[in-house]
Design a protein around this motif. Structure first.
Motif, PDB file in Angstrom:
ATOM      1  N   GLY A 274      54.615  42.757  41.116  1.00 50.88           N
ATOM      2  CA  GLY A 274      54.238  41.718  40.328  1.00 50.88           C
ATOM      3  C   GLY A 274      52.333  42.224  40.558  1.00 50.88           C
ATOM      4  O   GLY A 274      52.559  43.322  40.752  1.00 50.88           O
ATOM      5  N   ILE A 275      52.377  41.104  39.363  1.00 48.71           N
ATOM      6  CA  ILE A 275      50.507  41.883  39.384  1.00 48.71           C
ATOM      7  C   ILE A 275      49.518  41.458  40.079  1.00 48.71           C
ATOM      8  O   ILE A 275      48.453  42.732  40.183  1.00 48.71           O
ATOM      9  CB  ILE A 275      49.955  40.749  38.026  1.00 48.71           C
ATOM     10  CG1 ILE A 275      48.555  41.534  37.272  1.00 48.71           C
ATOM     11  CG2 ILE A 275      49.938  39.451  38.053  1.00 48.71           C
ATOM     12  CD1 ILE A 275      48.693  42.774  36.812  1.00 48.71           C
ATOM     13  N   LYS A 280      45.957  44.794  43.893  1.00 45.85           N
ATOM     14  CA  LYS A 280      45.737  45.904  44.851  1.00 45.85           C
ATOM     15  C   LYS A 280      45.957  46.351  45.460  1.00 45.85           C
ATOM     16  O   LYS A 280      45.081  47.989  45.725  1.00 45.85           O
ATOM     17  CB  LYS A 280      46.758  44.453  46.360  1.00 45.85           C
ATOM     18  CG  LYS A 280      46.533  44.894  47.239  1.00 45.85           C
ATOM     19  CD  LYS A 280      44.823  44.621  47.992  1.00 45.85           C
ATOM     20  CE  LYS A 280      44.333  44.251  48.918  1.00 45.85           C
ATOM     21  NZ  LYS A 280      45.135  45.348  50.394  1.00 45.85           N
ATOM     22  N   ALA A 281      46.583  47.092  44.663  1.00 49.17           N
ATOM     23  CA  ALA A 281      46.725  48.748  44.984  1.00 49.17           C
ATOM     24  C   ALA A 281      46.187  49.967  43.873  1.00 49.17           C
ATOM     25  O   ALA A 281      45.566  50.723  44.128  1.00 49.17           O
ATOM     26  CB  ALA A 281      48.680  49.198  44.266  1.00 49.17           C
ATOM     27  N   VAL A 282      45.444  48.812  43.075  1.00 49.36           N
ATOM     28  CA  VAL A 282      44.768  50.024  42.535  1.00 49.36           C
ATOM     29  C   VAL A 282      43.017  48.990  42.978  1.00 49.36           C
ATOM     30  O   VAL A 282      42.922  50.625  43.109  1.00 49.36           O
ATOM     31  CB  VAL A 282      44.221  49.260  40.689  1.00 49.36           C
ATOM     32  CG1 VAL A 282      43.090  49.192  40.478  1.00 49.36           C
ATOM     33  CG2 VAL A 282      45.600  49.273  40.297  1.00 49.36           C
ATOM     34  N   GLU A 283      42.849  47.906  43.343  1.00 49.55           N
ATOM     35  CA  GLU A 283      41.869  48.078  44.771  1.00 49.55           C
ATOM     36  C   GLU A 283      41.487  48.981  45.475  1.00 49.55           C
ATOM     37  O   GLU A 283      40.548  49.434  45.837  1.00 49.55           O
ATOM     38  CB  GLU A 283      41.664  46.656  44.698  1.00 49.55           C
ATOM     39  CG  GLU A 283      40.474  46.352  45.397  1.00 49.55           C
ATOM     40  CD  GLU A 283      40.192  44.564  45.609  1.00 49.55           C
ATOM     41  OE1 GLU A 283      39.349  44.248  46.055  1.00 49.55           O
ATOM     42  OE2 GLU A 283      41.605  43.933  45.490  1.00 49.55           O
ATOM     43  N   ASP A 284      43.363  49.129  46.151  1.00 48.30           N
ATOM     44  CA  ASP A 284      42.851  50.144  47.650  1.00 48.30           C
ATOM     45  C   ASP A 284      42.620  51.515  47.256  1.00 48.30           C
ATOM     46  O   ASP A 284      42.280  52.538  47.844  1.00 48.30           O
ATOM     47  CB  ASP A 284      43.997  50.022  48.291  1.00 48.30           C
ATOM     48  CG  ASP A 284      45.101  48.481  48.882  1.00 48.30           C
ATOM     49  OD1 ASP A 284      43.149  48.080  48.982  1.00 48.30           O
ATOM     50  OD2 ASP A 284      45.968  48.621  48.747  1.00 48.30           O
ATOM     51  N   SER A 285      43.089  52.377  45.862  1.00 51.70           N
ATOM     52  CA  SER A 285      42.441  53.589  45.520  1.00 51.70           C
ATOM     53  C   SER A 285      41.229  53.494  45.280  1.00 51.70           C
ATOM     54  O   SER A 285      40.634  54.178  45.360  1.00 51.70           O
ATOM     55  CB  SER A 285      44.001  53.536  44.475  1.00 51.70           C
ATOM     56  OG  SER A 285      42.996  52.855  42.851  1.00 51.70           O
ATOM     57  N   PHE A 286      40.490  52.778  45.202  1.00 54.32           N
ATOM     58  CA  PHE A 286      38.795  52.894  45.053  1.00 54.32           C
ATOM     59  C   PHE A 286      38.168  52.544  46.126  1.00 54.32           C
ATOM     60  O   PHE A 286      37.296  51.974  46.306  1.00 54.32           O
ATOM     61  CB  PHE A 286      38.677  51.917  43.891  1.00 54.32           C
ATOM     62  CG  PHE A 286      38.849  52.356  42.111  1.00 54.32           C
ATOM     63  CD1 PHE A 286      38.267  53.762  42.313  1.00 54.32           C
ATOM     64  CD2 PHE A 286      39.808  51.407  41.481  1.00 54.32           C
ATOM     65  CE1 PHE A 286      38.981  53.846  40.994  1.00 54.32           C
ATOM     66  CE2 PHE A 286      39.579  51.576  40.135  1.00 54.32           C
ATOM     67  CZ  PHE A 286      39.498  53.405  39.898  1.00 54.32           C
ATOM     68  N   LYS A 309      42.378  42.374  35.833  1.00 59.95           N
ATOM     69  CA  LYS A 309      42.850  42.167  36.218  1.00 59.95           C
ATOM     70  C   LYS A 309      41.975  43.131  37.230  1.00 59.95           C
ATOM     71  O   LYS A 309      42.236  43.253  38.422  1.00 59.95           O
ATOM     72  CB  LYS A 309      44.576  41.607  36.783  1.00 59.95           C
ATOM     73  CG  LYS A 309      44.878  40.891  36.485  1.00 59.95           C
ATOM     74  CD  LYS A 309      44.104  39.104  35.981  1.00 59.95           C
ATOM     75  CE  LYS A 309      45.161  38.384  36.234  1.00 59.95           C
ATOM     76  NZ  LYS A 309      45.214  38.546  34.762  1.00 59.95           N
ATOM     77  N   PHE A 310      42.520  44.411  37.055  1.00 60.40           N
ATOM     78  CA  PHE A 310      42.255  45.240  37.520  1.00 60.40           C
ATOM     79  C   PHE A 310      40.248  46.046  37.652  1.00 60.40           C
ATOM     80  O   PHE A 310      39.829  46.913  37.919  1.00 60.40           O
ATOM     81  CB  PHE A 310      42.560  46.674  37.109  1.00 60.40           C
ATOM     82  CG  PHE A 310      44.339  46.989  36.849  1.00 60.40           C
ATOM     83  CD1 PHE A 310      44.815  46.436  38.119  1.00 60.40           C
ATOM     84  CD2 PHE A 310      44.445  47.727  35.963  1.00 60.40           C
ATOM     85  CE1 PHE A 310      45.955  45.989  37.509  1.00 60.40           C
ATOM     86  CE2 PHE A 310      46.589  47.704  35.637  1.00 60.40           C
ATOM     87  CZ  PHE A 310      47.156  46.941  36.495  1.00 60.40           C
ATOM     88  N   ILE A 311      39.939  45.607  36.979  1.00 61.96           N
ATOM     89  CA  ILE A 311      38.247  44.680  36.242  1.00 61.96           C
ATOM     90  C   ILE A 311      37.516  44.021  37.547  1.00 61.96           C
ATOM     91  O   ILE A 311      37.883  43.331  37.236  1.00 61.96           O
ATOM     92  CB  ILE A 311      38.225  45.118  35.043  1.00 61.96           C
ATOM     93  CG1 ILE A 311      38.922  45.986  34.078  1.00 61.96           C
ATOM     94  CG2 ILE A 311      36.903  45.240  34.793  1.00 61.96           C
ATOM     95  CD1 ILE A 311      38.996  45.769  32.614  1.00 61.96           C
ATOM     96  N   ARG A 312      36.115  44.937  37.629  1.00 60.71           N
ATOM     97  CA  ARG A 312      34.567  44.211  38.638  1.00 60.71           C
ATOM     98  C   ARG A 312      34.944  43.360  37.609  1.00 60.71           C
ATOM     99  O   ARG A 312      35.031  43.315  36.270  1.00 60.71           O
ATOM    100  CB  ARG A 312      34.319  44.875  38.910  1.00 60.71           C
ATOM    101  CG  ARG A 312      33.396  45.742  38.445  1.00 60.71           C
ATOM    102  CD  ARG A 312      32.218  46.377  38.829  1.00 60.71           C
ATOM    103  NE  ARG A 312      31.483  47.237  38.161  1.00 60.71           N
ATOM    104  CZ  ARG A 312      30.487  46.817  37.446  1.00 60.71           C
ATOM    105  NH1 ARG A 312      30.389  45.767  37.171  1.00 60.71           N
ATOM    106  NH2 ARG A 312      29.668  47.829  36.863  1.00 60.71           N
TER     107      ARG A 312
END
Length: 405
Positions: A274-275, A280-286, A309-312
């Motif tokens: 799911g998105i 959350k995985a992308v967010e954790d990577s940063f 969804k990955f962008i602030r």
């Protein structure tokens, strides 16, 4: 000395070809008969004659006019556009000589040809690439970054067939005609020259991204899609000094190569359901932050919908994955664009200036140790061009190339 019957037949066939201008088909592997000057009297051309069917045809060598350049082809990359034409003929060009990621050596020049499109001297023996063929469009100029991209210009490899036939780089020779752009790239090796065209696509995309004034040295950047385009995107960002790059893809081998080209973190969408979990995985990577900027490098509409969804809030996005019509994407304009105030730019192909900038990018990438040449995972001879296109469609390699011996 007695002349063999088969030699007589070959001579007669060659004379008839030169008189009629008609091609002969062959399965490949045989070198054309050479003239005293070392230039063959005929040239092989891979002609797409039907869907998923190339034929190797042999045509008489055309005359080289005062403004023309005859180039012996050394290699040409297989582009996704070639694959689309091979499968569906979306441009209605069949029969057509494809191949636009090519490079080769000048073997003959018209008397009026002195310099390349950037003002560099040209001579027989120089290694060259082509970019576009002008169509009297004053908005396409060499060094004005604000002018349009090359989308409205012709390119070798996507030209209708004519009486010259040597129109694409999937061939033994290419005739570069008056009004074409050409660059002397003798200071680059063959693999680098084959990569120039796709790398120019990413140079242009990053230049488009820079117009948002959001992409900076300390930006957190996500690159979605690790095919050749996404991988080159990572390499371009790395040569610019951007240190914090997360690559998103579903292929573990491609993600590992992304790290070799400069990605600091990788996220596999295969490992998250799911998105929300993927975000959350992308967010954790940063380190608990969303991306400042994103590059969407796939032609998948769902991937485009997801990347917002990955962008602030206040971040930026460059969409460059849709080189052809891949279908509609569904986003929520309020949540995805307006509420976040995302700055969105689109990117497609390149300008002439981007093409010239690419040469320096490739030198810089090599200087800092990025394994650009390893992007070319498979090389095929011209007579195996059908196999090369099939390998491209299988997506089991990265950049596929047709290379002449």
């Amino acid at each position: 000395m007695a002349v063999k019957e088969q030699d007589v037949a070959a001579i007669v066939r060659q004379v008839l070809q030169q008189m009629s201008g008609s091609p002969t088909s062959q399965s490949g592997g045989c070198s054309p008969r050479e003239t005293a000057a070392g230039i063959p009297s005929t040239a092989r051309v891979a002609v797409l004659t039907g869907l998923e069917r190339f034929e190797i045809r042999e045509y008489p060598m055309p005359q080289v006019g005062d403004d023309d350049i005859l180039v012996r082809v050394e290699g040409c990359g297989v582009c996704g556009t070639d694959a689309h034409e091979y499968k569906r003929d979306p441009f209605g060009l069949i029969p057509v000589a494809l191949g636009h990621e090519g490079t080769g050596e000048i073997v003959k020049m018209g008397k009026n040809v002195k310099k390349d499109s950037a003002g560099k001297d040209l001579k027989v023996g120089d290694k060259v690439v082509t970019c576009m063929i002008f169509k009297d469009n004053p908005d396409i100029t060499m060094f004005d970054m604000n002018k349009q991209n090359v989308g409205d210009a012709d390119v070798y490899g996507l030209l209708p067939d004519d009486d010259i036939h040597l129109n694409g780089w999937f061939a033994d020779y290419l005739l570069v005609r008056k009004g074409s752009t050409i660059f002397n790239v003798s200071d680059l090796d063959l693999d680098s020259r084959i990569l120039i065209e796709p790398c120019a696509v990413l140079i242009h995309a990053v230049e488009r991204a820079k117009t948002t004034n959001i992409l900076r040295f300390n930006s957190r950047v996500v690159v979605q899609g690790c095919g050749p385009i996404g991988l080159i995107c990572i390499a371009v960002l790395r040569t610019m000094g951007i240190e914090n790059i997360t690559a998103v893809d579903g292929n573990r081998a491609r993600l590992e190569f992304a790290e070799r080209l400069g990605a600091t973190h990788t996220v596999s969408f295969q490992e998250h359901s799911g998105i929300e979990a993927l975000t959350k995985a992308v967010e954790d990577s940063f380190g608990g932050h969303l991306a400042d900027f994103a590059f969407q490098c796939t032609g998948n509409p769902m991937a485009h919908a997801n990347i917002y969804k990955f962008i602030r809030n206040g971040g930026g996005l460059c969409e460059l994955g849709f080189f052809v019509n891949g279908g509609d994407a569904s986003i929520n304009p309020h949540f995805d664009l307006c509420a976040k105030e995302i700055t969105l730019v689109g990117s497609w192909v390149y300008t002439l200036r981007d093409y010239a900038t690419t040469f320096d990018f490739l030198k810089r990438a090599k200087a800092i140790g990025l394994p650009m040449a390893e992007l070319i995972t498979h090389k095929y001879p011209l007579e195996e061009i059908n196999e090369a296109l099939c390998k491209n469609l299988e997506m089991t390699g990265l950049k596929i190339a047709v290379v002449n011996g």
